[in-house]
Design a protein around this motif. Structure first.
Motif, PDB file in Angstrom:
ATOM      1  N   THR A   8       9.368   1.834   7.785  1.00 20.44           N
ATOM      2  CA  THR A   8       9.513   1.494   9.205  1.00 20.44           C
ATOM      3  C   THR A   8      10.797   2.144   9.714  1.00 20.44           C
ATOM      4  N   ARG A   9      11.052   1.958  11.013  1.00 21.07           N
ATOM      5  CA  ARG A   9      12.280   2.550  11.570  1.00 21.07           C
ATOM      6  C   ARG A   9      13.530   1.960  10.934  1.00 21.07           C
ATOM      7  N   ARG A  10      13.435   0.746  10.462  1.00 26.95           N
ATOM      8  CA  ARG A  10      14.607   0.097   9.879  1.00 26.95           C
ATOM      9  C   ARG A  10      14.730   0.341   8.375  1.00 26.95           C
ATOM     10  N   GLY A  11      13.766   1.147   7.807  1.00 28.95           N
ATOM     11  CA  GLY A  11      13.879   1.497   6.395  1.00 28.95           C
ATOM     12  C   GLY A  11      13.111   0.590   5.460  1.00 28.95           C
ATOM     13  N   GLN A  12      12.378  -0.376   6.016  1.00 25.37           N
ATOM     14  CA  GLN A  12      11.589  -1.259   5.164  1.00 25.37           C
ATOM     15  C   GLN A  12      10.225  -0.615   4.879  1.00 25.37           C
ATOM     16  N   PRO A  13       9.627  -0.905   3.722  1.00 26.81           N
ATOM     17  CA  PRO A  13       8.305  -0.340   3.430  1.00 26.81           C
ATOM     18  C   PRO A  13       7.252  -0.915   4.369  1.00 26.81           C
ATOM     19  N   VAL A  14       6.235  -0.106   4.689  1.00 28.30           N
ATOM     20  CA  VAL A  14       5.147  -0.572   5.543  1.00 28.30           C
ATOM     21  C   VAL A  14       4.258  -1.445   4.663  1.00 28.30           C
ATOM     22  N   LEU A  15       4.213  -2.747   4.962  1.00 33.38           N
ATOM     23  CA  LEU A  15       3.530  -3.689   4.080  1.00 33.38           C
ATOM     24  C   LEU A  15       2.018  -3.510   4.086  1.00 33.38           C
ATOM     25  N   SER A  16       1.451  -3.061   5.189  1.00 35.37           N
ATOM     26  CA  SER A  16      -0.009  -2.879   5.204  1.00 35.37           C
ATOM     27  C   SER A  16      -0.428  -1.819   4.173  1.00 35.37           C
ATOM     28  N   ASN A  17       0.384  -0.793   4.030  1.00 35.51           N
ATOM     29  CA  ASN A  17       0.076   0.226   3.019  1.00 35.51           C
ATOM     30  C   ASN A  17       0.230  -0.337   1.612  1.00 35.51           C
ATOM     31  N   GLN A  18       1.260  -1.141   1.419  1.00 38.66           N
ATOM     32  CA  GLN A  18       1.479  -1.762   0.113  1.00 38.66           C
ATOM     33  C   GLN A  18       0.290  -2.642  -0.255  1.00 38.66           C
ATOM     34  N   VAL A  19      -0.175  -3.441   0.715  1.00 37.44           N
ATOM     35  CA  VAL A  19      -1.314  -4.341   0.473  1.00 37.44           C
ATOM     36  C   VAL A  19      -2.575  -3.523   0.185  1.00 37.44           C
ATOM     37  N   ASP A  20      -2.787  -2.442   0.942  1.00 35.42           N
ATOM     38  CA  ASP A  20      -3.966  -1.595   0.712  1.00 35.42           C
ATOM     39  C   ASP A  20      -3.996  -1.058  -0.718  1.00 35.42           C
ATOM     40  N   VAL A  21      -2.865  -0.586  -1.194  1.00 41.98           N
ATOM     41  CA  VAL A  21      -2.798  -0.029  -2.548  1.00 41.98           C
ATOM     42  C   VAL A  21      -3.094  -1.118  -3.578  1.00 41.98           C
ATOM     43  N   ILE A  22      -2.539  -2.310  -3.379  1.00 41.92           N
ATOM     44  CA  ILE A  22      -2.787  -3.412  -4.316  1.00 41.92           C
ATOM     45  C   ILE A  22      -4.267  -3.797  -4.305  1.00 41.92           C
ATOM     46  N   LEU A  23      -4.879  -3.848  -3.124  1.00 42.29           N
ATOM     47  CA  LEU A  23      -6.306  -4.167  -3.027  1.00 42.29           C
ATOM     48  C   LEU A  23      -7.171  -3.094  -3.689  1.00 42.29           C
ATOM     49  N   GLN A  24      -6.773  -1.850  -3.565  1.00 42.64           N
ATOM     50  CA  GLN A  24      -7.519  -0.776  -4.228  1.00 42.64           C
ATOM     51  C   GLN A  24      -7.464  -0.938  -5.746  1.00 42.64           C
ATOM     52  N   LYS A  25      -6.280  -1.295  -6.241  1.00 37.61           N
ATOM     53  CA  LYS A  25      -6.140  -1.515  -7.676  1.00 37.61           C
ATOM     54  C   LYS A  25      -7.000  -2.665  -8.138  1.00 37.61           C
ATOM     55  N   LEU A  26      -7.010  -3.748  -7.385  1.00 35.07           N
ATOM     56  CA  LEU A  26      -7.823  -4.911  -7.739  1.00 35.07           C
ATOM     57  C   LEU A  26      -9.310  -4.572  -7.681  1.00 35.07           C
ATOM     58  N   GLY A  27      -9.712  -3.836  -6.641  1.00 30.24           N
ATOM     59  CA  GLY A  27     -11.113  -3.441  -6.519  1.00 30.24           C
ATOM     60  C   GLY A  27     -11.548  -2.536  -7.645  1.00 30.24           C
ATOM     61  N   ALA A  28     -10.675  -1.604  -8.082  1.00 33.43           N
ATOM     62  CA  ALA A  28     -11.003  -0.695  -9.168  1.00 33.43           C
ATOM     63  C   ALA A  28     -11.062  -1.446 -10.489  1.00 33.43           C
ATOM     64  N   GLY A  29     -10.206  -2.462 -10.645  1.00 29.19           N
ATOM     65  CA  GLY A  29     -10.201  -3.239 -11.882  1.00 29.19           C
ATOM     66  C   GLY A  29     -11.435  -4.104 -12.033  1.00 29.19           C
TER      67      GLY A  29
END
Length: 104
Positions: free
Chosen positions: A81-102
């Motif tokens: 984000t503009r303040r340097g924090q990670p974009v949480l929606s992307n983080q959640v998407d990656v975690i969901l992809q991992k769970l779906g693949a598992g």
């Protein structure tokens, strides 16, 4: 008296000449057999090379696809984000992809 002319149909070559002709014929047969065997070996080798080439192409395509996937995932995780924090929606998407693949 006229000399007798030998007709070709009754002419019989000497034994040594017949042996030489037979030996040449046997050598031609051996050569032909060796050539056939060599050609068959070459076809087998070429088929093996083609199979190996095709398998290599499949592997390289799989590796390229995996690299693209990793690059996309990495790009998502690196977004901030503009303040340097990670974009949480992307983080959640990656975690969901991992769970779906598992689970699949």
């Amino acid at each position: 008296m006229a000399p007798q002319s030998r007709s070709r149909s009754t002419y019989v070559p000497p034994a040594w000449k017949q042996q030489r002709q037979k030996k040449k014929q046997v050598e031609r047969w051996k050569t032909a057999l060796a050539r056939k065997s060599w050609e068959e070996q070459q076809r087998e080798v070429e088929a093996a090379r083609e199979e190996e080439r095709r398998a290599h192409e499949e592997r390289s395509q799989a590796v390229a696809a995996a690299q693209r996937r990793r690059a996309e995932t990495s790009a998502k995780l690196k977004k901030r984000t503009r303040r340097g924090q990670p974009v949480l929606s992307n983080q959640v998407d990656v975690i969901l992809q991992k769970l779906g693949a598992g689970s699949s």
